[in-house]
Design a protein around this motif. Structure first.
Motif, PDB file in Angstrom:
ATOM      1  N   TYR A  25       1.092  -1.308  -0.117  1.00 20.67           N
ATOM      2  CA  TYR A  25      -0.014   0.228  -0.194  1.00 20.67           C
ATOM      3  C   TYR A  25       0.948   1.099  -0.148  1.00 20.67           C
ATOM      4  CZ  TYR A  25       0.635  -1.261   4.852  1.00 20.67           C
ATOM      5  OH  TYR A  25       1.326  -1.806   6.059  1.00 20.67           O
ATOM      6  N   PRO A  26       0.273   2.492  -0.720  1.00 22.83           N
ATOM      7  CA  PRO A  26       1.128   3.550  -0.499  1.00 22.83           C
ATOM      8  C   PRO A  26       1.385   4.456   0.644  1.00 22.83           C
ATOM      9  CG  PRO A  26      -1.185   4.058  -1.309  1.00 22.83           C
ATOM     10  CD  PRO A  26      -0.850   2.518  -1.026  1.00 22.83           C
ATOM     11  N   VAL A  27       2.484   4.955   0.785  1.00 20.88           N
ATOM     12  CA  VAL A  27       2.982   5.799   1.805  1.00 20.88           C
ATOM     13  C   VAL A  27       3.377   7.286   1.539  1.00 20.88           C
ATOM     14  CG1 VAL A  27       4.548   5.948   3.774  1.00 20.88           C
ATOM     15  CG2 VAL A  27       3.595   3.751   3.224  1.00 20.88           C
ATOM     16  N   THR A  28       2.944   8.121   2.120  1.00 24.11           N
ATOM     17  CA  THR A  28       3.291   9.599   2.161  1.00 24.11           C
ATOM     18  C   THR A  28       3.801   9.938   3.565  1.00 24.11           C
ATOM     19  OG1 THR A  28       1.702   9.859   0.490  1.00 24.11           O
ATOM     20  CG2 THR A  28       2.678  11.847   1.401  1.00 24.11           C
ATOM     21  N   VAL A  29       4.977  10.593   3.381  1.00 15.17           N
ATOM     22  CA  VAL A  29       5.649  11.138   4.697  1.00 15.17           C
ATOM     23  C   VAL A  29       5.741  12.792   4.430  1.00 15.17           C
ATOM     24  CG1 VAL A  29       7.691  10.958   6.222  1.00 15.17           C
ATOM     25  CG2 VAL A  29       6.911   9.000   4.976  1.00 15.17           C
ATOM     26  N   ILE A  30       5.699  13.402   5.470  1.00 13.86           N
ATOM     27  CA  ILE A  30       5.831  14.844   5.206  1.00 13.86           C
ATOM     28  C   ILE A  30       6.714  15.449   6.483  1.00 13.86           C
ATOM     29  CG2 ILE A  30       4.876  17.159   5.256  1.00 13.86           C
ATOM     30  CD1 ILE A  30       2.211  15.661   4.088  1.00 13.86           C
ATOM     31  N   GLY A  31       7.909  15.855   6.069  1.00 11.71           N
ATOM     32  CA  GLY A  31       8.751  16.452   7.102  1.00 11.71           C
ATOM     33  C   GLY A  31       8.655  17.691   7.834  1.00 11.71           C
ATOM     34  N   ASP A  32       9.165  18.282   8.771  1.00  8.88           N
ATOM     35  CA  ASP A  32       9.083  19.353   9.452  1.00  8.88           C
ATOM     36  C   ASP A  32       9.036  20.693   8.351  1.00  8.88           C
ATOM     37  OD1 ASP A  32       8.452  18.671  11.927  1.00  8.88           O
ATOM     38  OD2 ASP A  32      10.347  18.979  12.816  1.00  8.88           O
ATOM     39  N   ASN A  33       9.676  20.582   7.463  1.00  2.00           N
ATOM     40  CA  ASN A  33       9.931  21.681   6.471  1.00  2.00           C
ATOM     41  C   ASN A  33       9.305  21.496   5.249  1.00  2.00           C
ATOM     42  OD1 ASN A  33      11.294  19.383   5.347  1.00  2.00           O
ATOM     43  ND2 ASN A  33      13.254  20.577   5.178  1.00  2.00           N
ATOM     44  N   MET A 103      13.049  12.081  14.597  1.00  4.80           N
ATOM     45  CA  MET A 103      14.271  11.862  13.768  1.00  4.80           C
ATOM     46  C   MET A 103      15.260  12.394  14.784  1.00  4.80           C
ATOM     47  SD  MET A 103      13.307  10.612  11.096  1.00  4.80           S
ATOM     48  CE  MET A 103      14.861  10.404   9.979  1.00  4.80           C
ATOM     49  N   THR A 104      16.488  11.869  14.906  1.00  4.86           N
ATOM     50  CA  THR A 104      17.838  12.275  15.604  1.00  4.86           C
ATOM     51  C   THR A 104      18.117  13.521  15.630  1.00  4.86           C
ATOM     52  OG1 THR A 104      19.283  11.340  14.126  1.00  4.86           O
ATOM     53  CG2 THR A 104      18.582   9.814  15.853  1.00  4.86           C
ATOM     54  N   ASP A 105      17.451  14.154  14.730  1.00  2.34           N
ATOM     55  CA  ASP A 105      17.966  15.790  14.659  1.00  2.34           C
ATOM     56  C   ASP A 105      16.879  16.683  15.150  1.00  2.34           C
ATOM     57  OD1 ASP A 105      15.683  15.861  12.633  1.00  2.34           O
ATOM     58  OD2 ASP A 105      16.834  16.682  11.092  1.00  2.34           O
ATOM     59  N   GLY A 106      15.738  15.768  15.913  1.00  4.42           N
ATOM     60  CA  GLY A 106      14.637  16.685  16.335  1.00  4.42           C
ATOM     61  C   GLY A 106      13.389  16.914  15.905  1.00  4.42           C
ATOM     62  N   SER A 107      13.798  16.815  14.542  1.00  8.12           N
ATOM     63  CA  SER A 107      12.560  16.979  13.667  1.00  8.12           C
ATOM     64  C   SER A 107      11.368  15.903  13.804  1.00  8.12           C
ATOM     65  CB  SER A 107      12.865  16.839  12.211  1.00  8.12           C
ATOM     66  OG  SER A 107      13.441  15.870  11.558  1.00  8.12           O
ATOM     67  N   GLN A 108      10.078  16.255  13.501  1.00  7.59           N
ATOM     68  CA  GLN A 108       9.105  15.407  13.801  1.00  7.59           C
ATOM     69  C   GLN A 108       8.385  15.242  12.324  1.00  7.59           C
ATOM     70  OE1 GLN A 108       7.891  14.425  17.072  1.00  7.59           O
ATOM     71  NE2 GLN A 108       5.894  13.509  16.395  1.00  7.59           N
ATOM     72  N   TRP A 109       8.192  14.049  11.811  1.00  9.30           N
ATOM     73  CA  TRP A 109       7.755  13.907  10.455  1.00  9.30           C
ATOM     74  C   TRP A 109       6.359  13.072  10.628  1.00  9.30           C
ATOM     75  CZ3 TRP A 109      12.015  11.583   6.915  1.00  9.30           C
ATOM     76  CH2 TRP A 109      13.307  12.492   6.720  1.00  9.30           C
ATOM     77  N   GLN A 110       5.410  13.466   9.616  1.00  7.42           N
ATOM     78  CA  GLN A 110       4.169  12.789   9.936  1.00  7.42           C
ATOM     79  C   GLN A 110       3.929  11.662   8.663  1.00  7.42           C
ATOM     80  OE1 GLN A 110       1.250  15.868  10.453  1.00  7.42           O
ATOM     81  NE2 GLN A 110       1.706  16.004  12.733  1.00  7.42           N
ATOM     82  N   PHE A 111       3.098  10.930   8.599  1.00  9.42           N
ATOM     83  CA  PHE A 111       2.916  10.081   7.647  1.00  9.42           C
ATOM     84  C   PHE A 111       1.713   9.542   7.618  1.00  9.42           C
ATOM     85  CE2 PHE A 111       4.813   7.057  10.720  1.00  9.42           C
ATOM     86  CZ  PHE A 111       3.903   5.974  10.476  1.00  9.42           C
TER      87      PHE A 111
END
Length: 120
Positions: A25-33, A103-111
């Motif tokens: 199934y498809p996946v879309t991930v959107i990062g902080d930026n 992520m280890t750099d502190g960013s939060q990604w949603q998917f």
């Protein structure tokens, strides 16, 4: 739960228990930026699965364990650009849901995964 039971029954009948049923199934991930990754996840009946998503430059992958009646899983994420993280997925059905990756750099990604991922 009915869909999961139906899938289990079909896998058992069709394959006689000798092989696993894989569902992609498809996946879309959107990062902080706002960076967007697109890819797919493959779920192997009762064993978990894997995913891969790319933004055209970086590729992020991971694997997860999933068992019957578990609606939340955590998993490591590794990207070829050096980023790493830990994700949590919430399954609304066996092949759809959403979650986040820290992520280890502190960013939060949603998917989002499943049909809803195609709308993003």
């Amino acid at each position: 739960m009915f869909l999961f039971s139906l899938r289990a029954a079909l896998c058992g009948l069709v394959l006689g228990g000798l092989a696993a049923c894989d569902v992609a199934y498809p996946v879309t991930v959107i990062g902080d930026n706002g960076m967007t990754f697109r890819g797919s996840a493959t779920d192997t009946f009762l064993h978990g699965g894997s995913f891969q998503a790319t933004n055209g430059n970086a590729v992020c992958t991971g694997t997860y364990d999933k068992f019957a009646d578990i609606s939340t899983v955590s998993f490591p994420v590794v990207c070829n650009n050096g980023l790493r993280g830990v994700g949590t997925a919430y399954f609304q059905s066996p092949t759809s849901g959403s979650g986040f990756v820290t992520m280890t750099d502190g960013s939060q990604w949603q998917f989002i995964f499943g049909r809803g991922a195609l709308a993003l």
